[in-house]
Design a protein around this motif. Structure first.
Motif, PDB file in Angstrom:
ATOM      1  N   ALA A  23       0.972  -1.173   0.029  1.00 19.46           N
ATOM      2  CA  ALA A  23      -0.028  -0.161  -0.041  1.00 19.46           C
ATOM      3  C   ALA A  23       0.925   1.396  -0.044  1.00 19.46           C
ATOM      4  O   ALA A  23       0.456   2.407  -0.682  1.00 19.46           O
ATOM      5  CB  ALA A  23      -0.959  -0.008   1.305  1.00 19.46           C
ATOM      6  N   VAL A  24       1.863   1.260   0.605  1.00 19.95           N
ATOM      7  CA  VAL A  24       2.662   2.626   0.710  1.00 19.95           C
ATOM      8  C   VAL A  24       3.896   2.581  -0.137  1.00 19.95           C
ATOM      9  O   VAL A  24       4.469   3.345  -0.318  1.00 19.95           O
ATOM     10  CB  VAL A  24       3.548   2.552   2.140  1.00 19.95           C
ATOM     11  CG1 VAL A  24       2.502   2.807   3.384  1.00 19.95           C
ATOM     12  CG2 VAL A  24       4.340   1.358   2.464  1.00 19.95           C
ATOM     13  N   GLY A  25       3.868   1.382  -1.123  1.00 25.08           N
ATOM     14  CA  GLY A  25       4.689   1.395  -2.382  1.00 25.08           C
ATOM     15  C   GLY A  25       6.073   0.801  -2.290  1.00 25.08           C
ATOM     16  O   GLY A  25       6.903   1.122  -2.812  1.00 25.08           O
ATOM     17  N   ILE A  26       6.397   0.341  -1.093  1.00 26.93           N
ATOM     18  CA  ILE A  26       7.665  -0.203  -0.803  1.00 26.93           C
ATOM     19  C   ILE A  26       7.999  -1.655  -1.359  1.00 26.93           C
ATOM     20  O   ILE A  26       9.114  -1.824  -1.969  1.00 26.93           O
ATOM     21  CB  ILE A  26       7.999  -0.439   0.602  1.00 26.93           C
ATOM     22  CG1 ILE A  26       8.113   0.929   1.179  1.00 26.93           C
ATOM     23  CG2 ILE A  26       9.319  -1.259   1.028  1.00 26.93           C
ATOM     24  CD1 ILE A  26       8.188   1.053   2.770  1.00 26.93           C
ATOM     25  N   ALA A  27       6.982  -2.383  -1.353  1.00 26.95           N
ATOM     26  CA  ALA A  27       6.880  -3.726  -2.063  1.00 26.95           C
ATOM     27  C   ALA A  27       5.718  -3.671  -3.034  1.00 26.95           C
ATOM     28  O   ALA A  27       4.508  -3.476  -2.436  1.00 26.95           O
ATOM     29  CB  ALA A  27       6.953  -4.854  -1.043  1.00 26.95           C
ATOM     30  N   ARG A  88      21.142   2.761  -8.453  1.00 29.27           N
ATOM     31  CA  ARG A  88      20.047   2.284  -8.994  1.00 29.27           C
ATOM     32  C   ARG A  88      20.233   0.378  -8.975  1.00 29.27           C
ATOM     33  O   ARG A  88      19.979  -0.198  -9.601  1.00 29.27           O
ATOM     34  CB  ARG A  88      19.777   2.681 -10.476  1.00 29.27           C
ATOM     35  CG  ARG A  88      19.290   4.014 -10.286  1.00 29.27           C
ATOM     36  CD  ARG A  88      18.817   4.256 -11.870  1.00 29.27           C
ATOM     37  NE  ARG A  88      20.016   5.027 -12.465  1.00 29.27           N
ATOM     38  CZ  ARG A  88      20.714   6.261 -12.269  1.00 29.27           C
ATOM     39  NH1 ARG A  88      20.387   6.794 -11.202  1.00 29.27           N
ATOM     40  NH2 ARG A  88      21.817   6.348 -12.789  1.00 29.27           N
ATOM     41  N   THR A  89      20.639   0.027  -7.738  1.00 27.55           N
ATOM     42  CA  THR A  89      20.743  -1.381  -7.533  1.00 27.55           C
ATOM     43  C   THR A  89      19.486  -2.107  -7.645  1.00 27.55           C
ATOM     44  O   THR A  89      18.381  -1.492  -6.906  1.00 27.55           O
ATOM     45  CB  THR A  89      21.569  -1.712  -6.364  1.00 27.55           C
ATOM     46  OG1 THR A  89      22.820  -1.399  -6.333  1.00 27.55           O
ATOM     47  CG2 THR A  89      21.665  -3.357  -5.987  1.00 27.55           C
ATOM     48  N   GLU A  90      19.252  -3.151  -8.391  1.00 25.51           N
ATOM     49  CA  GLU A  90      17.862  -3.518  -8.568  1.00 25.51           C
ATOM     50  C   GLU A  90      17.690  -5.017  -7.916  1.00 25.51           C
ATOM     51  O   GLU A  90      16.712  -5.454  -7.458  1.00 25.51           O
ATOM     52  CB  GLU A  90      17.639  -3.882 -10.033  1.00 25.51           C
ATOM     53  CG  GLU A  90      17.661  -2.830 -10.906  1.00 25.51           C
ATOM     54  CD  GLU A  90      18.083  -2.822 -12.314  1.00 25.51           C
ATOM     55  OE1 GLU A  90      17.542  -4.068 -12.713  1.00 25.51           O
ATOM     56  OE2 GLU A  90      18.439  -2.070 -13.120  1.00 25.51           O
ATOM     57  N   LYS A 102      23.402 -23.927  -5.244  1.00 22.83           N
ATOM     58  CA  LYS A 102      24.609 -22.775  -5.143  1.00 22.83           C
ATOM     59  C   LYS A 102      23.604 -21.327  -4.719  1.00 22.83           C
ATOM     60  O   LYS A 102      24.479 -20.572  -4.166  1.00 22.83           O
ATOM     61  CB  LYS A 102      25.356 -22.695  -6.403  1.00 22.83           C
ATOM     62  CG  LYS A 102      25.794 -23.996  -6.890  1.00 22.83           C
ATOM     63  CD  LYS A 102      26.566 -24.498  -5.992  1.00 22.83           C
ATOM     64  CE  LYS A 102      27.426 -25.757  -6.393  1.00 22.83           C
ATOM     65  NZ  LYS A 102      27.867 -26.589  -5.282  1.00 22.83           N
ATOM     66  N   VAL A 103      22.409 -21.211  -5.363  1.00 18.20           N
ATOM     67  CA  VAL A 103      21.805 -19.994  -4.953  1.00 18.20           C
ATOM     68  C   VAL A 103      21.146 -19.947  -3.681  1.00 18.20           C
ATOM     69  O   VAL A 103      20.394 -20.618  -3.237  1.00 18.20           O
ATOM     70  CB  VAL A 103      20.939 -19.310  -6.093  1.00 18.20           C
ATOM     71  CG1 VAL A 103      20.266 -17.992  -5.530  1.00 18.20           C
ATOM     72  CG2 VAL A 103      21.862 -19.293  -7.415  1.00 18.20           C
ATOM     73  N   ALA A 104      21.707 -19.331  -2.432  1.00 14.00           N
ATOM     74  CA  ALA A 104      21.175 -19.255  -1.315  1.00 14.00           C
ATOM     75  C   ALA A 104      20.149 -18.246  -1.135  1.00 14.00           C
ATOM     76  O   ALA A 104      19.086 -18.396  -0.457  1.00 14.00           O
ATOM     77  CB  ALA A 104      22.435 -18.969  -0.367  1.00 14.00           C
ATOM     78  N   ALA A 105      20.191 -17.103  -1.620  1.00 10.62           N
ATOM     79  CA  ALA A 105      19.305 -16.115  -1.634  1.00 10.62           C
ATOM     80  C   ALA A 105      19.132 -15.163  -2.574  1.00 10.62           C
ATOM     81  O   ALA A 105      20.195 -14.885  -3.064  1.00 10.62           O
ATOM     82  CB  ALA A 105      19.384 -15.173  -0.278  1.00 10.62           C
ATOM     83  N   SER A 106      17.694 -14.772  -3.020  1.00  8.16           N
ATOM     84  CA  SER A 106      17.848 -13.567  -4.010  1.00  8.16           C
ATOM     85  C   SER A 106      17.000 -12.434  -3.630  1.00  8.16           C
ATOM     86  O   SER A 106      15.737 -12.647  -3.130  1.00  8.16           O
ATOM     87  CB  SER A 106      17.360 -14.400  -5.311  1.00  8.16           C
ATOM     88  OG  SER A 106      17.277 -13.440  -6.363  1.00  8.16           O
ATOM     89  N   PHE A 107      17.130 -11.202  -3.798  1.00  9.88           N
ATOM     90  CA  PHE A 107      16.505 -10.250  -3.298  1.00  9.88           C
ATOM     91  C   PHE A 107      16.316  -8.941  -4.392  1.00  9.88           C
ATOM     92  O   PHE A 107      17.352  -8.605  -4.967  1.00  9.88           O
ATOM     93  CB  PHE A 107      17.167  -9.513  -2.026  1.00  9.88           C
ATOM     94  CG  PHE A 107      17.326 -10.366  -0.743  1.00  9.88           C
ATOM     95  CD1 PHE A 107      16.371 -10.482   0.033  1.00  9.88           C
ATOM     96  CD2 PHE A 107      18.694 -10.952  -0.864  1.00  9.88           C
ATOM     97  CE1 PHE A 107      16.770 -11.173   0.962  1.00  9.88           C
ATOM     98  CE2 PHE A 107      18.805 -11.679   0.228  1.00  9.88           C
ATOM     99  CZ  PHE A 107      18.039 -11.741   1.447  1.00  9.88           C
ATOM    100  N   ARG A 108      15.115  -8.828  -4.791  1.00  4.53           N
ATOM    101  CA  ARG A 108      14.479  -7.868  -5.703  1.00  4.53           C
ATOM    102  C   ARG A 108      14.473  -6.614  -4.817  1.00  4.53           C
ATOM    103  O   ARG A 108      13.779  -6.595  -4.042  1.00  4.53           O
ATOM    104  CB  ARG A 108      13.416  -8.036  -6.488  1.00  4.53           C
ATOM    105  CG  ARG A 108      13.803  -9.111  -7.546  1.00  4.53           C
ATOM    106  CD  ARG A 108      12.791  -9.510  -8.458  1.00  4.53           C
ATOM    107  NE  ARG A 108      12.983 -10.671  -8.996  1.00  4.53           N
ATOM    108  CZ  ARG A 108      12.586 -11.056 -10.159  1.00  4.53           C
ATOM    109  NH1 ARG A 108      11.951 -10.240 -10.922  1.00  4.53           N
ATOM    110  NH2 ARG A 108      13.007 -12.274 -10.818  1.00  4.53           N
ATOM    111  N   LEU A 109      15.019  -5.392  -5.310  1.00  8.78           N
ATOM    112  CA  LEU A 109      14.924  -4.294  -4.526  1.00  8.78           C
ATOM    113  C   LEU A 109      14.165  -3.114  -5.275  1.00  8.78           C
ATOM    114  O   LEU A 109      14.629  -2.934  -6.623  1.00  8.78           O
ATOM    115  CB  LEU A 109      16.307  -3.661  -4.182  1.00  8.78           C
ATOM    116  CG  LEU A 109      17.349  -4.524  -3.602  1.00  8.78           C
ATOM    117  CD1 LEU A 109      18.839  -4.149  -3.372  1.00  8.78           C
ATOM    118  CD2 LEU A 109      16.817  -4.990  -2.181  1.00  8.78           C
ATOM    119  N   SER A 110      13.463  -2.302  -4.660  1.00  8.83           N
ATOM    120  CA  SER A 110      12.705  -1.255  -5.162  1.00  8.83           C
ATOM    121  C   SER A 110      13.445   0.075  -5.175  1.00  8.83           C
ATOM    122  O   SER A 110      14.458   0.095  -4.333  1.00  8.83           O
ATOM    123  CB  SER A 110      11.305  -0.813  -4.789  1.00  8.83           C
ATOM    124  OG  SER A 110      11.575  -0.417  -3.488  1.00  8.83           O
TER     125      SER A 110
END
Length: 155
Positions: A23-27, A88-90, A102-110
């Motif tokens: 709602a606040v646009g963070i995610a 602008r890290t995404e 091999k991939v432990a975690a993946s984070f998408r950033l706004s």
């Protein structure tokens, strides 16, 4: 309190938190329920994981910083932090060379988020940890060696 009631309250709370963040646009709702890219998370070799991420030619960068212990006493919960000074890290992806997957975690950033994450991962044995950062369509990587005294993953 009945354990079923407790589970329902916890689940409702999680949905509520994601709703507020959306709602606040963070995610965005798509981020909250993003479909898992099986090719990335199920890669059995580092090369397969990098290929699935399109990151075979990622450039080494001092602007990507990994904070992790030199020696992890217990591989079941190793704290890893990754921060990016790249504008602008995404996305930030953590890869662990000697883990079964091999991939432990993946984070998408706004754009509203600081380009820094902290998480705990399981590590099978002493190995290199890779932090992959996607920014402006380009990929950057940093690596750090972590020694594990007691492994936390089965093979």
């Amino acid at each position: 309190m009945d354990s079923r009631r407790r589970d329902v309250l916890k689940a409702g709370g999680a949905v509520g938190v994601w709703s507020v963040l959306a709602a606040v646009g963070i995610a965005a709702p798509a981020q909250a329920w993003d479909a898992r890219n099986g090719g990335v998370f199920e890669a059995a070799t580092l090369d397969d994981a990098l290929r699935a991420l399109g990151a075979q030619d990622a450039a080494e960068s001092a602007a990507v910083r990994i904070a992790a212990p030199d020696v992890a006493e217990d591989g079941r919960a190793v704290t890893i932090s990754v921060a990016s000074d790249i504008p602008r890290t995404e996305q930030i992806v953590i890869l662990i060379e000697e883990n079964p997957y091999k991939v432990a975690a993946s984070f998408r950033l706004s754009g509203a988020m600081a380009p820094a994450i902290q998480t705990r991962v399981k590590m099978a044995r002493s190995t290199r940890v890779h932090a992959l950062v996607k920014a402006e369509g380009r990929l950057f990587v940093a690596r750090r060696e972590v020694t594990v005294t007691v492994g936390g993953c089965g093979t």
